[in-house]
Write a protein that holds these residues in place. Structure first.
Motif, PDB file in Angstrom:
ATOM      1  N   THR A  23       1.041  -1.531   0.137  1.00 17.56           N
ATOM      2  CA  THR A  23       0.454   0.044  -0.268  1.00 17.56           C
ATOM      3  C   THR A  23       0.755   1.440  -0.108  1.00 17.56           C
ATOM      4  OG1 THR A  23      -1.649  -1.007   1.142  1.00 17.56           O
ATOM      5  CG2 THR A  23      -1.562   1.317   1.031  1.00 17.56           C
ATOM      6  N   ARG A  26       2.345   1.524  -3.085  1.00 18.54           N
ATOM      7  CA  ARG A  26       1.417   2.236  -4.569  1.00 18.54           C
ATOM      8  C   ARG A  26       1.099   3.962  -3.843  1.00 18.54           C
ATOM      9  NH1 ARG A  26      -2.077  -0.877  -3.086  1.00 18.54           N
ATOM     10  NH2 ARG A  26      -2.333  -2.168  -4.467  1.00 18.54           N
ATOM     11  N   ASP A  27       0.535   3.874  -2.561  1.00 22.08           N
ATOM     12  CA  ASP A  27       0.263   5.542  -2.493  1.00 22.08           C
ATOM     13  C   ASP A  27       1.582   5.869  -3.023  1.00 22.08           C
ATOM     14  OD1 ASP A  27      -1.657   4.857  -1.797  1.00 22.08           O
ATOM     15  OD2 ASP A  27      -0.645   4.947   0.943  1.00 22.08           O
ATOM     16  N   ARG A  30       1.924   6.699  -6.457  1.00 17.93           N
ATOM     17  CA  ARG A  30       0.936   8.487  -6.755  1.00 17.93           C
ATOM     18  C   ARG A  30       0.935   9.538  -6.711  1.00 17.93           C
ATOM     19  NH1 ARG A  30      -4.331   4.771  -4.562  1.00 17.93           N
ATOM     20  NH2 ARG A  30      -5.092   3.394  -6.463  1.00 17.93           N
ATOM     21  N   ALA A  48      -0.103   2.098 -14.081  1.00 21.12           N
ATOM     22  CA  ALA A  48      -1.246   1.788 -14.438  1.00 21.12           C
ATOM     23  C   ALA A  48      -2.245   0.779 -13.386  1.00 21.12           C
ATOM     24  CB  ALA A  48      -1.541   1.063 -15.654  1.00 21.12           C
ATOM     25  N   HIS A  49      -1.568  -0.325 -12.952  1.00 16.16           N
ATOM     26  CA  HIS A  49      -1.675  -0.916 -11.895  1.00 16.16           C
ATOM     27  C   HIS A  49      -1.637  -0.112 -10.354  1.00 16.16           C
ATOM     28  CE1 HIS A  49      -2.966  -3.701  -8.924  1.00 16.16           C
ATOM     29  NE2 HIS A  49      -2.183  -3.987  -8.486  1.00 16.16           N
ATOM     30  N   ALA A  50      -0.924   0.673 -10.115  1.00 15.67           N
ATOM     31  CA  ALA A  50      -0.611   2.024  -9.404  1.00 15.67           C
ATOM     32  C   ALA A  50      -1.666   2.883  -9.068  1.00 15.67           C
ATOM     33  CB  ALA A  50       0.559   1.639  -8.464  1.00 15.67           C
ATOM     34  N   GLY A  51      -2.572   3.105 -10.372  1.00 11.18           N
ATOM     35  CA  GLY A  51      -2.862   4.472 -10.357  1.00 11.18           C
ATOM     36  C   GLY A  51      -1.697   5.849 -10.596  1.00 11.18           C
ATOM     37  N   SER A  52      -0.655   5.794 -10.665  1.00 12.78           N
ATOM     38  CA  SER A  52       0.146   6.655 -11.380  1.00 12.78           C
ATOM     39  C   SER A  52       0.293   7.466 -12.359  1.00 12.78           C
ATOM     40  CB  SER A  52       1.409   5.826 -11.207  1.00 12.78           C
ATOM     41  OG  SER A  52       2.756   7.363 -11.605  1.00 12.78           O
ATOM     42  N   ARG A  53       0.067   8.649 -12.567  1.00 17.69           N
ATOM     43  CA  ARG A  53      -0.268   9.722 -13.564  1.00 17.69           C
ATOM     44  C   ARG A  53       1.346  10.218 -13.585  1.00 17.69           C
ATOM     45  NH1 ARG A  53      -5.939  12.140 -13.554  1.00 17.69           N
ATOM     46  NH2 ARG A  53      -7.476   9.505 -13.641  1.00 17.69           N
TER      47      ARG A  53
END
Length: 280
Positions: A23, A26-27, A30, A48-53
């Motif tokens: 977690t 992932r944070d 991001r 993409a899985h982690a939601g990082s842009r």
């Protein structure tokens, strides 16, 4: 007023199973403005899985010196950067130490985000002594250099850990059998955390035979663990090394004699050279 420097986050990523992304990792991915990745195309699905842009920059063994300076500029401008490798913990047989050093020299803070590491994962499941171990990374590609490296480790009493690729695993196993003997306890961990994970615990000779007989066991990414030399064997190797060193020293400078004696017998070169210092 100057911007507060950004922080370099050294982020461990999964070695195969995306479920192992923490977690916190992932944070972090991001939150940062830039991700320095060994291969941006390889890392794209993970990000993409982690939601990082975050913006991505390639940092690999061929461009690390140049990219480190560029990334430090981002840090000094107040941008947080995450460093990731293709898999596992960055800097462990992967690029990154030059960037970390440059960031520290520039006064930027560096923080680890711990997680998967193939060497430690394999050690934890191997059943070999784990209180003291040596990580050797990848063995040399050329046969002579590979044999020399293994020979230099023949008297090592700590558990040895190597990484190896699919196209050299059989050659490395055969070389290990030649140097350490077919009966030395070992573990071969293949494709850890992935669908075809295999962990073979057996004498080196048996592992080499099983891999040679099964093409499927020659595919994937490998961690090879080899039990350290027993005390008596290590003592015997060192004694032989000192005997050969004494003979060579009659004709050669101590440093050269120690290097050759170590290559011939597998005794630790440092111990032989220290013996030379003590004998002066």
């Amino acid at each position: 007023m100057d911007a507060k420097p950004g922080r370099l986050w050294v982020v461990a990523t999964p070695i195969g199973n995306l479920g192992d992304l923490s977690t916190r990792a992932r944070d972090t991915l991001r939150a940062v403005g830039v991700v320095a990745a060994e291969d941006t195309r390889h890392s794209a699905p993970l990000l993409a899985h982690a939601g990082s842009r975050a913006r991505t920059l390639a940092l690999h063994e061929h461009n690390e010196r140049e990219q480190a300076a560029r990334i430090v500029e981002h840090l000094c401008a107040g941008i947080d950067v995450a460093l990731i490798s293709d898999a596992g913990t960055p800097l462990v047989s992967d690029p990154g130490f030059r960037l970390v050093r440059a960031a520290r020299e520039a006064g930027c803070e560096v923080s680890p985000v711990p997680g998967p590491c193939a060497a430690i994962a394999a050690l934890s499941a191997a059943g070999l002594p784990s209180d003291r171990f040596v990580f050797e990374g990848f063995l040399p590609a050329k046969a002579a250099a590979r044999h020399e490296r293994l020979q230099a480790l023949a008297a090592e009493t700590r558990t040895l850990i190597f990484y190896e690729s699919s196209h050299r695993i059989l050659e490395s196993l055969e070389a290990a059998v030649e140097v350490f003997g077919a009966q030395r306890a070992a573990v071969l961990a293949r494709e850890l955390t992935k669908l075809f994970e295999t962990i073979i615990a057996a004498p080196l000779g048996e592992i080499a035979s099983r891999v040679a007989a099964d093409a499927n066991q020659q595919r994937g990414e490998f961690v090879l663990l080899i039990s350290g030399a027993e005390g008596d064997a290590a003592d015997a190797t060192l004694a032989e090394g000192r005997r050969v060193f004494a003979l060579l020293r009659e004709e050669l400078p101590p440093a050269r004699a120690a290097k050759l004696a170590a290559a011939i017998t597998g005794a630790p070169r440092k111990a032989l050279y220290e013996a030379a210092d003590g004998g002066r």
